[in-house]
Structure formats: C-alpha cells, structure tokens
Design a protein around this motif. Structure first.
Motif, PDB file in Angstrom:
ATOM      1  N   LEU A 231       0.754  -1.080   0.014  1.00 59.41           N
ATOM      2  CA  LEU A 231       0.056  -0.082  -0.043  1.00 59.41           C
ATOM      3  C   LEU A 231       0.981   1.388  -0.060  1.00 59.41           C
ATOM      4  O   LEU A 231       0.221   2.456  -0.087  1.00 59.41           O
ATOM      5  N   ASN A 234       2.691   6.325   2.071  1.00 57.65           N
ATOM      6  CA  ASN A 234       2.126   7.487   2.695  1.00 57.65           C
ATOM      7  C   ASN A 234       1.066   7.281   3.682  1.00 57.65           C
ATOM      8  O   ASN A 234      -0.015   6.639   2.992  1.00 57.65           O
ATOM      9  N   ALA A 235       1.184   7.681   4.689  1.00 54.98           N
ATOM     10  CA  ALA A 235       0.116   7.504   5.827  1.00 54.98           C
ATOM     11  C   ALA A 235      -1.345   7.716   5.310  1.00 54.98           C
ATOM     12  O   ALA A 235      -2.335   7.051   5.877  1.00 54.98           O
ATOM     13  N   GLU A 236      -1.541   8.842   4.627  1.00 51.77           N
ATOM     14  CA  GLU A 236      -2.927   9.388   4.427  1.00 51.77           C
ATOM     15  C   GLU A 236      -3.572   8.305   3.427  1.00 51.77           C
ATOM     16  O   GLU A 236      -4.760   8.034   3.567  1.00 51.77           O
ATOM     17  N   VAL A 238      -2.521   5.313   2.760  1.00 56.94           N
ATOM     18  CA  VAL A 238      -2.709   3.898   3.285  1.00 56.94           C
ATOM     19  C   VAL A 238      -4.000   4.096   4.053  1.00 56.94           C
ATOM     20  O   VAL A 238      -4.711   2.754   4.086  1.00 56.94           O
ATOM     21  N   ALA A 239      -4.144   5.227   4.967  1.00 55.21           N
ATOM     22  CA  ALA A 239      -5.460   5.036   5.849  1.00 55.21           C
ATOM     23  C   ALA A 239      -6.594   5.234   4.886  1.00 55.21           C
ATOM     24  O   ALA A 239      -7.600   4.200   5.247  1.00 55.21           O
ATOM     25  N   ASP A 240      -6.668   5.816   3.883  1.00 59.22           N
ATOM     26  CA  ASP A 240      -7.992   5.705   3.111  1.00 59.22           C
ATOM     27  C   ASP A 240      -8.119   4.335   2.409  1.00 59.22           C
ATOM     28  O   ASP A 240      -9.116   3.695   2.592  1.00 59.22           O
ATOM     29  N   ARG A 241      -6.692   3.890   1.977  1.00 57.43           N
ATOM     30  CA  ARG A 241      -6.950   2.469   1.404  1.00 57.43           C
ATOM     31  C   ARG A 241      -7.527   1.476   2.576  1.00 57.43           C
ATOM     32  O   ARG A 241      -8.547   0.625   2.416  1.00 57.43           O
ATOM     33  N   LEU A 242      -6.862   1.459   3.767  1.00 56.42           N
ATOM     34  CA  LEU A 242      -7.449   0.555   5.027  1.00 56.42           C
ATOM     35  C   LEU A 242      -8.888   0.519   4.944  1.00 56.42           C
ATOM     36  O   LEU A 242      -9.696  -0.385   5.486  1.00 56.42           O
ATOM     37  N   VAL A 243      -9.154   1.843   5.286  1.00 58.48           N
ATOM     38  CA  VAL A 243     -10.574   1.994   5.567  1.00 58.48           C
ATOM     39  C   VAL A 243     -11.656   1.439   4.446  1.00 58.48           C
ATOM     40  O   VAL A 243     -12.460   0.661   5.042  1.00 58.48           O
ATOM     41  N   ILE A 245     -10.649  -1.116   2.543  1.00 50.76           N
ATOM     42  CA  ILE A 245     -10.509  -2.512   2.602  1.00 50.76           C
ATOM     43  C   ILE A 245     -11.266  -3.136   3.727  1.00 50.76           C
ATOM     44  O   ILE A 245     -12.090  -4.179   3.661  1.00 50.76           O
ATOM     45  N   LEU A 246     -11.275  -2.598   4.729  1.00 49.89           N
ATOM     46  CA  LEU A 246     -12.014  -3.129   6.047  1.00 49.89           C
ATOM     47  C   LEU A 246     -13.274  -3.068   5.794  1.00 49.89           C
ATOM     48  O   LEU A 246     -14.235  -3.918   6.393  1.00 49.89           O
TER      49      LEU A 246
ATOM     50  N   GLY B 300       0.365  -4.557   3.182  1.00 46.67           N
ATOM     51  CA  GLY B 300       1.692  -4.036   3.867  1.00 46.67           C
ATOM     52  C   GLY B 300       1.780  -2.522   3.501  1.00 46.67           C
ATOM     53  O   GLY B 300       1.562  -2.047   2.493  1.00 46.67           O
ATOM     54  N   CYS B 303       4.501   2.770   5.847  1.00 47.90           N
ATOM     55  CA  CYS B 303       4.793   4.404   6.610  1.00 47.90           C
ATOM     56  C   CYS B 303       5.009   4.080   8.085  1.00 47.90           C
ATOM     57  O   CYS B 303       4.875   3.029   8.630  1.00 47.90           O
ATOM     58  N   ASN B 311      -3.954   8.771  11.241  1.00 51.52           N
ATOM     59  CA  ASN B 311      -5.025   8.802  10.048  1.00 51.52           C
ATOM     60  C   ASN B 311      -6.133   8.160  10.307  1.00 51.52           C
ATOM     61  O   ASN B 311      -6.963   8.277   9.838  1.00 51.52           O
ATOM     62  N   ARG B 315     -10.199   8.777  10.584  1.00 55.99           N
ATOM     63  CA  ARG B 315     -11.020   8.307   9.680  1.00 55.99           C
ATOM     64  C   ARG B 315     -12.234   7.307  10.301  1.00 55.99           C
ATOM     65  O   ARG B 315     -13.302   7.618  10.099  1.00 55.99           O
TER      66      ARG B 315
END
Ligand SMILES: Cc1cc2nc3c(=O)[nH]c(=O)nc-3n(C[C@H](O)[C@H](O)[C@H](O)COP(=O)(O)OP(=O)(O)OC[C@H]3O[C@@H](n4cnc5c(N)ncnc54)[C@H](O)[C@@H]3O)c2cc1C
Lengths: 254, 322
Positions: A231, A234-236, A238-243, A245-246, B300, B303, B311, B315
């Motif tokens: 992913l 970039n934390a931002e 990554v966070a968007d993608r994880l949200v 995905i989850l 994976g 970061c 972050n 969200r």
C-alpha cells in the motif's frame, strides 16, 4: 556462588542485511554490533542473583565490540570481565564456542553458567544445551525466572500459550535465559566511565572437538513480499485504502 | 535407514507440530527406510491414536508427570538413538526441542542444523534451508548423515492423523528416568484465560517494539477499541511490561487466527509468525520494507506507524460519527 555469563555481540538485524561477496556470510563492514538481546537478560539475571544471595559474576564476551559490552557489564555489577577471542568478521557459532565456555566454567569453578536462550546467528544449535551436555551438568532453556536457595535452583520456563513450568535442579547447572526476572537495568554515564577502568581479561578459544558439522553453502535473502499488496509509504493514502478494505470485508466498525 | 521424528504433548493433548515432524521424516524416507516416531509423556494413547503415518512408535510412558523435562526427554531419546542407530533425528523447535536438539548433538557428536524450513535428501547427505537473523536471511546448509535437525513449526504440513497398529508400538517406562533425573518438575502454571482469550478474538491489533514506549500503547489501544479489536503485543512489548503476558502472540504466547490482524511495528520474526500467520487478513505496517512480516501480510504499508494510527483513527472516528 560463581556465575559465568556469556555475552555474544551480534549484528543489528533490525537494519538492512547484505550478503558478503563469498555468498556465505553477511557483509559486516557497515553493521552495528550489539549485545544479543537474550544475553542482556542473562546478564541481568546474573546480577539479580548476586544481589539476592551474593555471588561472584564473571562476564565473558565474544565478538566485535566485546570490550565495550564488558565495560557495561562491569558497570552493571559484574566482578570480572573476560573477552574470548574470536575470528574477526565471522559468525559466532554456539557449536564452535561451547567447548571454550565449558573450559572456562571449569577453570572458574562456576556453579552456574547463564547464556541467552538463543542468538539469531546460531544456525547450528543453542549454546546452553551444548555447554550443559559437554560438562554433563543439568540444563534448562527458555527461563524467565531463576531463584537460588543455596545449591538448589528453582527455574521457571515458558512452554507457550502463557503456560509456565517450574523445575528444581542443583548446581552446577547451565541455563538458557529467555527473560530476566526484571527488565535489564540502565547504567549511568558516570558508572560507565568508572567501569571503563576495569581490567579486561583475555581467553583463547578451545577447539570445538566436534569432528563433523554442517556447513553453510550459501546465504540468500528470502523472496520478498509473498503475494501481499504493497500500500506504499504515505500514511494518508494508506489510511484511506485501509478504511475501504476493512469496510469491504465488513471489519471497519465495532 | 531409520528416521526418528520426535513428538510432544501434554495435558492429554498431542502438539500439532508432532504430526509435522512425522510428515517431514516421511518426505525424506526412501524405499526400505523406516519412520520411527518417538513420544515421551503421559498421553501415550493419544500418540498411538494419532501417529499412524509413522511406521513405528516408541513411547516413553510417564504415569505421573504431565511434563517431561527436556533433560529427561533427551536422556530417553539418547537410549533410543543408541538402540536404533538412526540416520536422521528430527526435533521440533519448541521449548523442549531447544534443549533436546543441541544436547543430543553434543553427546552424539552429530551435526545439527536449527530453524529448518526445507530439506532435500541426496542419498546420504541433505541440503537444508534454515532461517537466520530473525528470518531476514536464509542459509542453505549441507550436512552428511547421521544428523539432527531442529525444525520450525509450520514448515511442514501435518501428516494425516490416524491410529498406529498396536504391534508397531514399543513402550518404555519413563518413570525411573523421571525419578532419578537431575531436573525435576515442581509446578505448572496455566494462566486464567477468562481475563482475555486472544485465540477466540475476531480482530486483533498487535503492537511490536516499533511502538517505542508504554505510553504509546494507548494510541494503539484506542484504535483497537474503534475496530472492536483486542490489543496484543510481540514478545519485547510484553517483556518490557507494557502489556500482560496473556496478550502476547507467538511461539511462547498465543496462537491466534482472527479475521483481522493489524500488526504495527512488528518485524515478523519466525517466533512471532508462528502465532499469527494463519490469520484471515493480515495488515502490516513497518517502516522497513524488508521486514519479514511482509512475507505473510495480505496488505503491507511502509509508513510510520504513528502517522498511520493517527490517520486511521481520524477516519474511523469520522465514520462512526456519521
Ligand atoms: C524461544 C523463543 C520464543 C519466542 N516467542 C515469541 C513470541 O511468542 N512472540 C514474539 O513476538 N516473539 C517471540 N520471540 C522473540 C522473537 O524472536 C523476536 O525477538 C520478536 O518477535 C521481535 O519483536 P518485534 O518484532 O516487536 O521487535 P523488533 O524485531 O525489534 O521489530 C520492531 C520493528 O518495528 C519497526 N519499526 C520501528 N519503528 C517504527 C515506526 N515508527 N513505524 C513502523 N515501524 C516501525 C522496525 O522496522 C522493526 O521491524 C521468541 C524468541 C524465542 C527465542
């Protein structure tokens, strides 16, 4: 009680490891060498035993940076410190050094030898059982508590899933320490400076005595990544993608 | 040639890795070879009922003790090795195996390779792939038989369980060795899983040493709460006293299989992977792109874990407010 504690200096494997040109070892030139984590706990356990019931602690170190770590051991309470010569730029194999440790244990009339349960360089076996078997002394690895009552030791060993087993054994003995009874202590700079005057003894290695061993043919890096999706960094994003995905898997919310 | 597969079990439970040792031995056996399973403990019926994939079973039966100290296990095994003259002895990388493998290697003088993942046999020699440096390097080793190998749990698929024919079972009395042994078991401590049972948790947020300090655990705990997850830790986190022992995942902690495993700042040492690599969905966050945790992760990210937690928490918080 005479305690001998073994300290191995190993490359910091948290950083990137590169293979040496010969393909059989890692490139050690730019690596930081640090005390094997488990040996740090073994040292702490030795000092705790000394504080609890009195003991003479001899720390023996092997590998690059041994002098530095021996000064630290002296600052933490080791009474005598000894550097065991090792081949430069070579991995420290338990199988190779076990005979030297056993010889030192005899020479120092040790009642107890403490080693870290393992080191990440030990592909040919663990030190504590080798030394225990060579001396024909009882040995237990994976310990997380050692209590001495005269010549009788009570030793707690981890067995997985939080289960712990306590054993009783008599000294002389060899123990592979997993975790000390208390976290390793820090030492102040002033103590370290003072301990830097402690004379460092030298010991020469004994031949391992084993006729045959296994041999490393090549080292390689594992194939990275498996089948997972990267992913990125970039934390931002990554966070968007994880949200998403989850959410897609019905795992986003309590 | 005979191949000895060392097995274990206690509290009337055969360890799953026992069947893996038998499978490993089976995979190396050639025509005319014999796979001999060795079991020491109380649950000898369990061993006879499960180890049918072996040709023969030798049980060292303890009538009173539930746990056989490794010292005694090694002593009993040594007698078996003397009697059977095997070409290969396979020992699991377990609390017991850690002591047994090097003990018998020292006393037989045979070579030993530890942390073994793969084995190939070429007649009287083996090539082996073993893990070093917490799984960051693989060592290809060569060894001449007879030899001893300590094998990582999970490296081989379990042999099919089944009963072994009674004629193939040979029983040794382990009690005298236990009574005269130099290491005596005095207590077993089983934790109270009522506090927290990670093995039944559906979602787990696991923090590794990358979390840095105790205070930062709260950040991960808040994220876990938002996800309806249990918080867990790698060994150093628990050793440092930042989380209780029952929250440790891995070899000496809990073996978990949740629907979600979010690993924050965990390197993925083999001892950690042993406890969680079967999770349905593994998400790993680690700044080191070479961290072995990425070898088992489904997703994976490289970061900083603190940036990610901040972050992600933002969200999720915003989402729940809607
Ligand atoms: C017999 C035995 C049993 C064991 N049992 C267990 C067990 O049950 N469970 C277990 O976990 N271990 C166990 N271990 C220990 C195991 O070998 C490793 O030492 C341990 O798993 C390492 O923990 P870690 O990944 O948290 O720490 P480390 O290996 O120190 O890794 C920390 C990681 O965090 C990353 N990182 C650092 N800062 C950040 C940041 N800001 N953002 C993102 N990433 C960051 C680093 O890149 C690194 O990869 C056992 C060992 C032995 C010998």
């Amino acid at each position: 009680m005479n305690i001998l504690v073994v300290l191995r200096m190993i490359p910091d494997s948290a950083g990137e490891l590169q293979l040496a040109e010969d393909g059989r070892s890692i490139d050690r030139e730019w690596l930081d060498f640090q005390l094997n984590d488990f040996d740090d706990h073994a040292l702490e356990e030795a000092i705790l035993l000394k504080e609890a019931g009195g003991a003479k602690v001899t720390a023996v170190a092997v590998g690059e940076g041994a002098n530095r770590v021996l000064q630290m051991a002296a600052a933490r309470g080791a009474d005598e410190v000894v550097a065991l010569q090792s081949e430069e730029d070579a991995m420290i194999s338990s199988r190779e050094i076990a005979a030297s440790i056993a010889a030192m244990a005899r020479a120092k009339s040790a009642d107890l030898v403490l080693c870290g349960v393992q080191s990440s360089e030990d592909v040919f076996g663990q030190l504590a059982p080798y030394v225990g078997a060579l001396l024909d002394w009882p040995h237990v690895s994976g310990t997380n508590r050692i209590v001495a009552n005269g010549a009788v030791l009570r030793v707690t060993q981890e067995r997985g899933a939080g289960v712990a087993v306590t054993y009783e054994l008599a000294t002389p003995a060899v123990l592979g320490v997993q975790t000390a009874s208390k976290a390793p202590r820090y030492v102040s700079g002033s103590k370290l400076r003072e301990a830097s005057k402690t004379p460092i003894g030298r010991a020469t290695p004994e031949s391992s005595g084993f006729e045959r061993s296994a041999e490393i043919i090549t080292l390689r890096l594992p194939v990275q990544g498996g089948s997972g999706e990267n992913l990125g960094g970039n934390a931002e994003t990554v966070a968007d993608r994880l949200v998403s995905i989850l959410a897609a898997k019905g795992l986003a919310r309590n | 040639m005979k191949l000895i597969a060392c097995t274990e079990g206690h509290s009337s439970k055969i360890e799953a890795f026992s069947l893996e040792m038998i499978a490993a031995a089976r995979s190396l056996a050639q025509a005319g070879d014999e796979v001999v399973a060795f079991f020491a403990g109380r649950d000898t019926e369990g061993a006879s009922a499960s180890f049918g994939a072996a040709d023969r079973l030798i049980v060292a039966r303890a009538t009173k003790s539930d746990v056989i100290p490794a010292e005694t296990y090694a002593l009993l095994l040594r007698d078996v090795i003397t009697a059977e003259s095997p070409g290969l002895v396979l020992v699991p990388y377990s609390a017991n195996g850690l002591d047994v493998a090097a003990d018998i290697a020292a006393r037989t003088g045979w070579p030993l390779v530890s942390y073994v993942n793969e084995i190939k046999r070429h007649g009287e020699s083996l090539t082996i792939v073993a893990q070093m440096y917490g799984g960051k390097i693989l060592a290809e080793c060569e060894v001449q038989l007879p030899a001893i190998l300590m094998i990582n749990p999970g490296a081989f698929a379990e042999a099919p369980p089944g009963a072994i024919t009674a004629v193939s079972v040979q029983t040794i009395d382990a009690d005298p060795a236990l009574t005269s042994g130099k290491v005596k078991m005095v207590a077993i401590d089983v934790p109270d899983y009522a506090d927290v049972d990670l093995t039944t948790a559906e979602r787990i947020v696991c923090v590794g040493r990358g979390i840095g300090d105790e205070a930062s655990i709260d950040l991960a705990r808040n994220l876990a709460t938002m996800l309806g997850a249990e918080i867990a830790g790698s060994r150093p986190v628990v050793d440092n006293g930042w989380l209780p022992k029952l929250r440790q995942v891995g070899k000496s902690g809990q073996k978990v299989k949740p629907k979600l495993y979010l690993a924050l700042g965990v390197s993925g040492a083999p001892e950690h992977l042993e406890g969680m690599s079967q999770a349905d969905l593994i998400i790993a966050v680690n700044t080191d792109p070479k961290a072995p945790i990425f070898n088992v992760a489904h997703y994976g990210a490289t970061c900083d874990l603190f940036d990610l937690v901040a972050n992600l928490s933002d969200r999720l918080r915003a989402g729940s407010g809607r």
